[in-house]
Write an enzyme that holds these catalytic residues in place. Structure first.
Site, short mmCIF file in Angstrom:
data_model
loop_
_atom_site.label_atom_id
_atom_site.label_comp_id
_atom_site.label_asym_id
_atom_site.label_seq_id
_atom_site.Cartn_x
_atom_site.Cartn_y
_atom_site.Cartn_z
N LYS A 12 0.86 -1.18 0.00
CA LYS A 12 0.00 0.00 0.00
C LYS A 12 0.89 1.23 0.00
CE LYS A 12 -3.47 2.40 2.76
NZ LYS A 12 -4.43 2.25 3.86
N ARG B 204 -10.69 9.84 2.37
CA ARG B 204 -10.53 10.42 3.71
C ARG B 204 -11.72 11.30 4.07
NH1 ARG B 204 -3.91 11.24 3.29
NH2 ARG B 204 -3.48 9.00 3.12
N TYR C 141 -15.24 1.25 -6.14
CA TYR C 141 -16.51 1.94 -5.85
C TYR C 141 -17.49 1.78 -7.01
CZ TYR C 141 -13.51 3.60 -2.21
OH TYR C 141 -12.64 3.61 -1.15
N LYS D 95 -2.33 -1.51 -3.63
CA LYS D 95 -3.17 -0.31 -3.60
C LYS D 95 -2.30 0.93 -3.71
CE LYS D 95 -5.96 2.03 -0.20
NZ LYS D 95 -6.53 1.92 1.11
N ARG E 282 1.34 9.81 5.97
CA ARG E 282 1.52 8.39 6.25
C ARG E 282 2.81 7.82 5.64
NH1 ARG E 282 -3.55 8.14 8.31
NH2 ARG E 282 -5.38 8.23 6.98
N GLU F 80 7.51 -6.72 0.47
CA GLU F 80 6.43 -6.66 1.48
C GLU F 80 5.42 -7.79 1.25
OE1 GLU F 80 5.69 -4.94 4.08
OE2 GLU F 80 6.60 -2.94 4.02
N SER G 55 -10.22 5.67 -4.22
CA SER G 55 -11.17 6.78 -4.35
C SER G 55 -10.73 7.81 -5.39
CB SER G 55 -11.36 7.43 -2.99
OG SER G 55 -10.11 7.86 -2.46
C1 PBG Z 1 -6.68 3.59 5.78
C2 PBG Z 1 -7.25 3.41 4.43
C3 PBG Z 1 -7.20 4.35 3.40
C4 PBG Z 1 -7.85 3.79 2.31
C5 PBG Z 1 -8.29 2.53 2.68
N1 PBG Z 1 -7.92 2.32 4.00
C6 PBG Z 1 -6.69 5.73 3.39
C7 PBG Z 1 -5.34 6.01 3.80
O1 PBG Z 1 -4.46 5.15 3.90
O2 PBG Z 1 -5.13 7.18 4.06
C8 PBG Z 1 -8.01 4.48 1.00
C9 PBG Z 1 -9.00 3.92 0.06
C10 PBG Z 1 -9.35 4.80 -1.07
O3 PBG Z 1 -8.76 5.86 -1.31
O4 PBG Z 1 -10.31 4.45 -1.77
N2 PBG Z 1 -6.70 2.53 6.61
#
Ligand code: PBG
Length: 332
Positions: free
Chosen positions: A201, A211, A319, A254, A223, A239, A280
């Site tokens: 990720k 968010r 989505y 992701k 992050r 990983e 998203s």
């Molecule tokens: C955090 C989490 C995030 C998403 C899924 N789980 C956001 C982040 O890491 O800030 C993002 C998913 C998306 O953007 O559709 N646990």
């Protein structure tokens, strides 16, 4: 000898008609490979649209139940559930409240559905912490890796008890899969609850709209000390291998469409079931361009989702899952 008037190989012969193209199509996107992320918010009486994600809402318990019935009727394979609690604190303790909003949702959905609908629970803390980070903080503001893992383990056990088929640790702490596996096994879920591990990720700008939906923007910093550097593909594979060794059942890369190389390499390196999360921002980009008439949104969305399958993802988390499943059904 005379050269042939045209090359013997004529690839266009296989592109001549829709039927011939369908016959030799390599990648099938089918609805059972689609996973719909859904948000359930505590304490609201009407679903709330998320402005940056057309068609996505923060659900009430009852609109969530209706939505999952619709998704199942459309053939969508699974839902990935995020809880948005009313109360947040420094450690994110609502995440392991057996009566928390996500646990309530899992119980209600398990009640509505037999095993025919796969329920996946997000196992993270950022929706639950007041500071929006994926783990508790030390005095100096850094994230305490091992304390985060303990919290994830408690949350996962609580989610398993509430009916989750898979738990999905998304916080990118070192050792999170082993922590979850140990706790699930110790509580009797060794044979029944699997782990869909966010192995690769990335610290992406494409999570912005999420968010808003999950109300989890970090209140300070970012992050980058736990999520991967977008420049690193080898590290994404390393990983993934670490998560395999810790007992992951399904791996997850992701974002998806901007990381297709990582999808391919993780699949080749592990041969485990692989999910890719069309996030998203990737969803919002297609909608934003389509709304301006700059793209054919339907075709663009279908093309992007197909490309994720083509790169090697078995599952596509998007989505657009409900929309795509209905389109596949109606255009079959
Ligand atoms: C955090 C989490 C995030 C998403 C899924 N789980 C956001 C982040 O890491 O800030 C993002 C998913 C998306 O953007 O559709 N646990």
């Amino acid at each position: 000898m005379q050269p042939p008037p045209f090359p013997l190989a004529r690839p266009r012969r296989l592109r001549r008609s829709p039927a011939v193209r369908a016959l030799v199509r390599e990648t099938g996107l089918t609805s059972d490979r689609l996973v719909a992320p859904l948000f359930v918010k505590e304490g609201i009486t009407e679903p709330r649209p998320v402005a940056s994600m057309p068609g996505v809402v923060q659900h009430t318990m009852s609109s969530l139940r209706d939505e999952v019935k619709d998704l199942r009727a459309a053939g969508v394979g699974a839902v990935l559930l995020f809880g948005v609690p009313l109360a947040k604190d420094g450690v994110g303790s609502e995440a392991w409240n057996d009566d928390g909003v996500l646990q309530q949702a899992l119980r209600a959905l398990r009640d509505d559905h037999d095993d025919g609908m796969v329920l996946i629970a997000d196992t993270c803390l950022d929706e639950y912490t007041s500071h929006g980070h994926c783990g508790p903080l030390r005095e100096d503001g850094s994230i305490d890796n091992d304390a985060a893992n303990e919290a994830y383990a408690r949350a996962a056990v609580s989610q398993a008890a509430a009916g989750a088929d898979l738990v999905a640790p998304s916080g990118m702490m070192d050792g999170q899969v082993a922590a979850l596996r140990g706790a699930l096994d110790a509580h009797g879920y060794a044979e029944t609850v699997g782990i869909m591990a966010y192995c690769s990720k990335y610290a992406s700008a494409l999570y912005g709209p999420f968010r808003d939906a999950a109300e989890c923007a970090p209140q300070f910093g970012d992050r980058t000390t736990y999520q991967l550097d977008p420049a690193n593909a080898d590290e994404g594979v390393r990983e993934a291998l670490a998560d395999v060794a810790e007992g992951a059942d399904v791996l997850l890369v992701k974002p998806a469409a901007t990381y297709l190389d990582v999808v391919l390499r993780v699949k080749q390196a592990t041969r485990l079931p692989l999910a890719a999360y069309h996030v998203s921002g990737e969803y919002a980009m297609v909608h934003a361009a389509a709304a301006r008439g700059w793209l054919d949104g339907d075709r663009a969305m279908a093309e992007v989702l197909t490309s994720i399958r083509r790169a090697g993802a078995d599952l596509v988390i998007t989505y657009a899952a409900g929309w795509m499943a209905r389109r596949l059904r109606d255009h079959a």
